[in-house]
Design an enzyme around this catalytic site. Structure first.
Site, PDB file in Angstrom:
ATOM      1  N   GLU A 185      -4.621 -10.931  -4.050  1.00 31.71           N
ATOM      2  CA  GLU A 185      -4.354 -10.187  -5.487  1.00 31.71           C
ATOM      3  C   GLU A 185      -3.081  -9.398  -5.521  1.00 31.71           C
ATOM      4  O   GLU A 185      -2.522  -8.856  -4.432  1.00 31.71           O
ATOM      5  CB  GLU A 185      -5.445  -9.059  -5.376  1.00 31.71           C
ATOM      6  CG  GLU A 185      -6.993  -9.357  -4.875  1.00 31.71           C
ATOM      7  CD  GLU A 185      -7.885  -8.310  -5.240  1.00 31.71           C
ATOM      8  OE1 GLU A 185      -7.572  -7.109  -5.155  1.00 31.71           O
ATOM      9  OE2 GLU A 185      -9.122  -8.418  -4.832  1.00 31.71           O
ATOM     10  N   CYS A 210      24.996  28.714   9.025  1.00 33.52           N
ATOM     11  CA  CYS A 210      25.635  27.700   8.141  1.00 33.52           C
ATOM     12  C   CYS A 210      24.802  27.614   6.874  1.00 33.52           C
ATOM     13  O   CYS A 210      23.510  27.253   6.914  1.00 33.52           O
ATOM     14  CB  CYS A 210      25.723  26.267   8.689  1.00 33.52           C
ATOM     15  SG  CYS A 210      26.104  24.935   7.540  1.00 33.52           S
ATOM     16  N   CYS A 242      32.692  21.719  10.138  1.00 30.81           N
ATOM     17  CA  CYS A 242      31.619  21.457   9.022  1.00 30.81           C
ATOM     18  C   CYS A 242      32.101  21.687   7.709  1.00 30.81           C
ATOM     19  O   CYS A 242      32.969  22.590   7.211  1.00 30.81           O
ATOM     20  CB  CYS A 242      30.603  22.796   9.432  1.00 30.81           C
ATOM     21  SG  CYS A 242      29.075  22.736   8.042  1.00 30.81           S
ATOM     22  N   TYR A 296     -10.107  -3.309  -9.200  1.00 28.51           N
ATOM     23  CA  TYR A 296     -10.050  -4.378  -8.461  1.00 28.51           C
ATOM     24  C   TYR A 296     -11.180  -4.085  -7.307  1.00 28.51           C
ATOM     25  O   TYR A 296     -11.247  -5.055  -6.278  1.00 28.51           O
ATOM     26  CB  TYR A 296      -8.505  -4.175  -7.391  1.00 28.51           C
ATOM     27  CG  TYR A 296      -8.393  -3.076  -6.679  1.00 28.51           C
ATOM     28  CD1 TYR A 296      -8.998  -2.550  -6.018  1.00 28.51           C
ATOM     29  CD2 TYR A 296      -7.217  -2.537  -7.446  1.00 28.51           C
ATOM     30  CE1 TYR A 296      -8.491  -1.100  -5.653  1.00 28.51           C
ATOM     31  CE2 TYR A 296      -6.650  -1.247  -6.635  1.00 28.51           C
ATOM     32  CZ  TYR A 296      -7.173  -0.494  -6.046  1.00 28.51           C
ATOM     33  OH  TYR A 296      -6.894   0.622  -5.322  1.00 28.51           O
ATOM     34  N   ASP A 329      -6.025   0.463 -37.967  1.00 27.51           N
ATOM     35  CA  ASP A 329      -5.797   1.766 -38.243  1.00 27.51           C
ATOM     36  C   ASP A 329      -6.698   2.328 -39.414  1.00 27.51           C
ATOM     37  O   ASP A 329      -7.105   3.197 -39.299  1.00 27.51           O
ATOM     38  CB  ASP A 329      -4.330   2.199 -38.571  1.00 27.51           C
ATOM     39  CG  ASP A 329      -3.291   1.889 -37.543  1.00 27.51           C
ATOM     40  OD1 ASP A 329      -3.934   2.046 -36.458  1.00 27.51           O
ATOM     41  OD2 ASP A 329      -2.263   1.627 -37.878  1.00 27.51           O
ATOM     42  N   LYS A 347      -0.375  -6.772  -5.709  1.00 33.42           N
ATOM     43  CA  LYS A 347      -0.717  -5.138  -5.351  1.00 33.42           C
ATOM     44  C   LYS A 347      -0.002  -4.610  -6.404  1.00 33.42           C
ATOM     45  O   LYS A 347       1.300  -4.325  -6.320  1.00 33.42           O
ATOM     46  CB  LYS A 347       0.069  -4.822  -3.908  1.00 33.42           C
ATOM     47  CG  LYS A 347      -0.401  -3.538  -3.601  1.00 33.42           C
ATOM     48  CD  LYS A 347       0.103  -3.420  -1.878  1.00 33.42           C
ATOM     49  CE  LYS A 347      -0.165  -2.135  -1.433  1.00 33.42           C
ATOM     50  NZ  LYS A 347       0.625  -0.805  -1.975  1.00 33.42           N
ATOM     51  N   LEU A 361      -3.797   0.657   2.961  1.00 36.49           N
ATOM     52  CA  LEU A 361      -3.727  -0.619   3.620  1.00 36.49           C
ATOM     53  C   LEU A 361      -2.694  -0.821   4.812  1.00 36.49           C
ATOM     54  O   LEU A 361      -1.696  -0.149   4.701  1.00 36.49           O
ATOM     55  CB  LEU A 361      -3.648  -1.882   2.947  1.00 36.49           C
ATOM     56  CG  LEU A 361      -4.451  -1.823   1.781  1.00 36.49           C
ATOM     57  CD1 LEU A 361      -4.000  -2.706   0.509  1.00 36.49           C
ATOM     58  CD2 LEU A 361      -5.958  -2.625   2.284  1.00 36.49           C
ATOM     59  N   GLU A 413      -5.307  -2.941 -40.519  1.00 32.87           N
ATOM     60  CA  GLU A 413      -6.663  -3.111 -40.872  1.00 32.87           C
ATOM     61  C   GLU A 413      -7.484  -2.312 -39.697  1.00 32.87           C
ATOM     62  O   GLU A 413      -8.279  -1.432 -39.663  1.00 32.87           O
ATOM     63  CB  GLU A 413      -7.373  -4.381 -40.323  1.00 32.87           C
ATOM     64  CG  GLU A 413      -7.093  -5.469 -41.752  1.00 32.87           C
ATOM     65  CD  GLU A 413      -7.831  -6.896 -41.280  1.00 32.87           C
ATOM     66  OE1 GLU A 413      -8.889  -7.024 -41.653  1.00 32.87           O
ATOM     67  OE2 GLU A 413      -6.888  -7.470 -40.932  1.00 32.87           O
ATOM     68  N   CYS A 432      30.624  25.406   6.356  1.00 32.28           N
ATOM     69  CA  CYS A 432      30.975  26.521   6.887  1.00 32.28           C
ATOM     70  C   CYS A 432      32.263  26.332   7.635  1.00 32.28           C
ATOM     71  O   CYS A 432      32.715  27.607   8.115  1.00 32.28           O
ATOM     72  CB  CYS A 432      29.808  27.114   7.557  1.00 32.28           C
ATOM     73  SG  CYS A 432      29.464  26.178   9.023  1.00 32.28           S
ATOM     74  N   CYS A 437      26.717  20.713  13.483  1.00 28.61           N
ATOM     75  CA  CYS A 437      27.013  22.141  13.138  1.00 28.61           C
ATOM     76  C   CYS A 437      26.233  23.201  13.965  1.00 28.61           C
ATOM     77  O   CYS A 437      25.119  23.286  13.713  1.00 28.61           O
ATOM     78  CB  CYS A 437      26.882  22.414  11.525  1.00 28.61           C
ATOM     79  SG  CYS A 437      27.512  24.270  11.263  1.00 28.61           S
ATOM     80  N   ASP A 473       1.800  -1.627  -8.358  1.00 28.73           N
ATOM     81  CA  ASP A 473       2.544  -0.486  -8.299  1.00 28.73           C
ATOM     82  C   ASP A 473       2.228   0.713  -9.161  1.00 28.73           C
ATOM     83  O   ASP A 473       2.953   0.914  -9.980  1.00 28.73           O
ATOM     84  CB  ASP A 473       3.938  -0.666  -7.770  1.00 28.73           C
ATOM     85  CG  ASP A 473       4.777   0.026  -6.911  1.00 28.73           C
ATOM     86  OD1 ASP A 473       4.112   1.041  -6.638  1.00 28.73           O
ATOM     87  OD2 ASP A 473       5.916   0.521  -6.960  1.00 28.73           O
ATOM     88  N   LYS A 483       3.853  -7.090   2.221  1.00 25.22           N
ATOM     89  CA  LYS A 483       5.286  -6.160   1.451  1.00 25.22           C
ATOM     90  C   LYS A 483       6.395  -7.277   1.408  1.00 25.22           C
ATOM     91  O   LYS A 483       6.778  -7.852   2.131  1.00 25.22           O
ATOM     92  CB  LYS A 483       5.562  -4.959   2.137  1.00 25.22           C
ATOM     93  CG  LYS A 483       4.589  -3.767   1.966  1.00 25.22           C
ATOM     94  CD  LYS A 483       4.134  -3.500   0.793  1.00 25.22           C
ATOM     95  CE  LYS A 483       3.704  -1.983   0.760  1.00 25.22           C
ATOM     96  NZ  LYS A 483       4.613  -0.885   0.849  1.00 25.22           N
TER      97      LYS A 483
HETATM   98  S1  IVH Z   1      -7.466  -2.666  -1.970  1.00 24.61           S
HETATM   99  C1  IVH Z   1      -9.126  -0.150   1.420  1.00 24.61           C
HETATM  100  N1  IVH Z   1      -6.359  -4.176  -3.961  1.00 24.61           N
HETATM  101  O1  IVH Z   1      -2.527  -0.291  -2.509  1.00 24.61           O
HETATM  102  C2  IVH Z   1      -8.068  -0.202   0.546  1.00 24.61           C
HETATM  103  N2  IVH Z   1      -5.409  -1.972  -3.304  1.00 24.61           N
HETATM  104  O2  IVH Z   1      -2.673   1.007   0.281  1.00 24.61           O
HETATM  105  C3  IVH Z   1      -8.493  -0.638  -0.708  1.00 24.61           C
HETATM  106  N3  IVH Z   1      -3.410  -1.273  -4.697  1.00 24.61           N
HETATM  107  O3  IVH Z   1      -3.313   2.990  -3.153  1.00 24.61           O
HETATM  108  C4  IVH Z   1      -7.366  -0.945  -1.680  1.00 24.61           C
HETATM  109  N4  IVH Z   1      -3.450  -2.954  -5.931  1.00 24.61           N
HETATM  110  O4  IVH Z   1      -4.205   1.460  -5.157  1.00 24.61           O
HETATM  111  C5  IVH Z   1      -6.293  -2.847  -2.998  1.00 24.61           C
HETATM  112  N5  IVH Z   1      -5.539  -5.351  -5.603  1.00 24.61           N
HETATM  113  C6  IVH Z   1      -5.551  -4.111  -4.864  1.00 24.61           C
HETATM  114  C7  IVH Z   1      -4.344  -3.164  -4.997  1.00 24.61           C
HETATM  115  C8  IVH Z   1      -4.478  -2.248  -4.266  1.00 24.61           C
HETATM  116  C9  IVH Z   1      -3.083  -2.044  -5.630  1.00 24.61           C
HETATM  117  C10 IVH Z   1      -2.949   0.087  -4.014  1.00 24.61           C
HETATM  118  C11 IVH Z   1      -4.327   0.823  -3.886  1.00 24.61           C
HETATM  119  C12 IVH Z   1      -3.878   1.670  -2.619  1.00 24.61           C
HETATM  120  C13 IVH Z   1      -2.730   1.083  -2.032  1.00 24.61           C
HETATM  121  C14 IVH Z   1      -3.402   0.575  -0.519  1.00 24.61           C
END
Ligand code: IVH
Length: 666
Positions: free
Chosen positions: A111, A425, A402, A220, A37, A113, A83, A35, A405, A420, A115, A308
């Site tokens: 929140e 080299c 080395c 965010y 499409d 983070k 950050l 539907e 060489c 070396c 990637d 992290k």
């Molecule tokens: S706040 C002032 N919230 O992490 C910095 N960043 O080093 C504001 N990222 O490249 C960033 N999820 O794109 C914030 N919920 C989140 C995030 C987030 C991923 C990334 C952001 C930035 C890096 C910060």
């Protein structure tokens, strides 16, 4: 008829946009694919017949089709910062303690983070206007054409607000896996991880590619000055959701740091089950009105921190240990591993640092080991799994010559490192070229490790100046495997452009021992040309910020070496910039003006024109946007002329450009 068509187009636009929202943002589709499409098909046909009625927020605009010649630059209204990191609960508590000295009565928002890559999206009166990547934090790239293809990014907001939002563009894990499967079948290079795949898709000039890549985006935050911050972060997120953005639904509030830590740990254990990659958790102060008082360090806000995750560990076997010779001649033993997946990419090598390290951990060829990505980037061996030894493992013995060489190796003063000493080299030289072309040095896009090795093997690059003589071999390069005419031309243009890099980039790129990026910057400030640095005496160099005795001696030694002087002379005569450009704002009378050149000029080539504009402080970009000040039109102009007209950008001819340049020669 046209009126009914207009109405129907409107109706379809709104319906499809609602279905897109339900599917991509709410994850809750209410119609079948067939539907859906059918609706899209009907809209496409009506818009083809009545293009004048197609709306700005039409879902057909997501299909892609806009192809750029280059990315325009966008200066961020509010810088995009990074950050600070915390690696464990204690570091989170220390963060909380620091905050308690700066503010009272605050709570947190926790929140995931994501990637992916950060982007900033501008909406004017509710309409999506443009999107930029983070770039260097101050200036990013215009990727509007690609972001428009992301189905969870609203083209029109629920309210006609003017707002700039920030978020993360990413590729869901499932989309990444299926993309790589397709690429494997097509014999194309695979993406290392979802983040690279997302970044690679956003950095495409042809938006049809991004449109096919199943990208997604979580929003965010706001790009707002702290003075304007009135509502807490948790309210901002709610508001963004109400406007139609996709906001991560796992975001939680935490009363205090203990609660925030518990949530971080929860995310860590949840990590592998999420449909997208996260590399940590962001803990932010919820009370945004406090941000101004809490403040910032040079690079990041003090009101937030990225927790992290522990580096992922996995087990594999060491198949061999080989020596690798670096740019400075340092010889590093590298473990060649049975390839394994770790933190989203395949790992087949791990550094073993030096002989002592191998002895200390008693690492042998054939051993099973646990490896981990340190800071999730460079893989390293954590430990040997001794129970798995069969007795056939072989102890590593450092070679005395080395591997590249055959020159007898030397030990450093501390005996820990091996070198070396041969300046000729081949491995050292190739590593030196790679360093010279790398992003933080001369930043020659397209001249990466493989190409350099290839050109070196073919005899085209035997010294750094040879890079700037490559154009003399253009025809032969075109003949080389995997290299088309277009890509050779692009590479040569990038090489040419790198001649204008700043003195500090050149200084860093030369690879003078112990001269890192920071030191190169300080040196370029103090000695505004290579000539002056060469003429400086030891004490003058030592007086420069961050320069100690070791560095000063190394710089002196560099400029005493005849070979280096000869090389610098060659670079100078090939047109490589050797002077410090003052970027304090007195760059010339075209400062702050952006030009686009299209069509062929008669008095000079486009490249020459570009050089002259830049020499007078102006900027030249390859595509026309609202931010373009002048489009200079030569003979047979391309589509840029039309674009300029439609955006109301000032159009000038070559004569007017010459006037603007002024007759003062460079
Ligand atoms: S706040 C002032 N919230 O992490 C910095 N960043 O080093 C504001 N990222 O490249 C960033 N999820 O794109 C914030 N919920 C989140 C995030 C987030 C991923 C990334 C952001 C930035 C890096 C910060």
């Amino acid at each position: 008829m046209s009126d009914t068509a207009k109405k129907r187009i409107e109706e379809l636009t709104e319906r499809i946009n609602r279905h897109d929202y339900e599917y991509h943002v709410l994850d809750n589709p209410t119609i079948s694919d067939i539907e859906y499409d059918r609706l899209v098909q009907e809209l496409v046909e009506l818009e083809r017949k009545y293009p004048e009625h197609a709306r700005e927020d039409s879902p057909t605009r997501r299909i892609g089709g806009e192809v750029l010649e280059g990315f325009a630059k966008i200066e961020h209204t509010v810088p995009m910062l990074s950050l600070a990191n915390a690696f464990d609960a204690d570091e989170l508590r220390a963060f909380d303690q620091r905050l308690k000295k700066l503010a009272d009565d605050f709570s947190y928002v926790v929140e995931p983070k994501i990637d992916g890559l950060a982007a900033s999206l501008l909406y004017e009166e509710g309409e999506f206007v443009r999107a930029a990547t983070r770039g260097n934090g101050t200036v990013g790239e215009d990727v509007t054409h690609n972001v428009r293809t992301i189905k969870s990014v609203p083209l029109k907001l629920r309210e006609p607000v003017t707002i700039e939002v920030r978020g993360e563009i990413f590729m869901p894990k499932a989309a990444f896996l299926s993309l790589n499967e397709t690429r494997k079948r097509q014999d194309k290079e695979l993406f290392k991880n979802p983040r690279n795949a997302a970044a690679g898709s956003i950095r495409q000039l042809d938006s049809r590619i991004a449109a096919q890549r199943s990208l997604d985006m979580f929003v965010y935050g706001l790009a707002e000055r702290d003075e304007e911050a009135q509502i807490p972060q948790s309210e901002v997120l709610k508001r963004l959701q109400e406007l139609g953005f996709k906001v991560n639904d796992r975001i939680m509030r935490a009363r205090d740091i203990d609660e925030a830590i518990r949530l971080c740990e929860k995310f860590e254990s949840l990590r592998t089950d999420l449909p997208y990659d996260i590399d940590g958790v962001v803990v932010k102060v919820d009370e945004r009105p406090l941000y101004k008082t809490i403040g910032y360090t040079a690079k990041s806000p003090r009101w937030a921190i990225a927790y992290k995750f522990q580096a992922e560990e996995t087990m594999t076997r060491i198949e061999n240990i080989r020596l690798q010779v670096g740019r400075t001649g340092q010889v590093t033993p590298v473990a060649h591993l049975a390839p394994v997946e770790i933190a989203g990419s395949t790992v087949a090598r791990a550094t073993l640092h030096n002989e002592e390290y191998i002895k200390g951990k008693d690492i042998r060829i054939g051993d099973f080991v646990t490896i981990r990505k340190a800071g999730d980037i460079i893989p390293e061996v954590v430990a040997v799994i001794e129970e798995k030894r069969s007795g056939d493992e072989v102890r590593f013995r450092m070679q005395s010559t080395c591997p590249e060489c055959a020159t007898p190796l030397q030990k450093s003063d501390t005996e820990a490192e091996t070198f070396c000493p041969n300046p000729e080299c081949p491995s050292k030289r190739v590593q030196g070229f790679i360093h010279f072309a790398s992003r933080d040095a001369m930043d020659i896009e397209g001249l990466g490790v493989r190409i350099i090795e290839h050109f070196h093997n073919e005899g085209f690059i035997r010294s750094i100046p040879d890079i700037y003589r490559l154009h003399r071999h253009k025809e032969e390069l075109v003949g080389l495997a995997r290299f088309g005419k277009k890509s050779v031309e692009k590479l040569l243009a990038n090489i040419e452009a790198s001649k204008e890099r700043s003195l500090e980039k050149l200084l860093f790129g030369l690879g003078i021992r112990h001269v890192g990026k920071k030191t190169a910057e300080s040196l370029a400030k103090r000695f505004p040309s290579i000539e002056q640095l060469r003429g400086a005496d030891y004490d003058d160099i030592l007086a420069v910020t961050d320069v100690g005795e070791k560095i000063a001696a190394s710089i002196k030694a560099y400029f005493e070496d005849e070979n280096n002087l000869k090389m610098l002379e060659e670079l100078g005569s090939l047109g490589v910039n050797m002077h410090h450009k003052d970027d304090s704002g007195t760059g010339g009378h075209l400062e702050g003006l952006t030009f686009v050149l299209t069509g062929s000029l008669s008095a000079m080539s486009r490249q020459e024109a570009q050089k002259r504009i830049k020499a007078r402080g102006g900027d030249v970009t390859s595509s026309v946007s609202k931010n373009t000040d002048y489009v200079c039109v030569g003979e047979n102009p391309g589509s840029k002329l039309e674009k300029a007209r439609s955006l109301g950008v000032t159009i000038i001819d070559e004569k007017r450009l010459l006037d603007l340049l002024g007759d003062t020669e460079e």
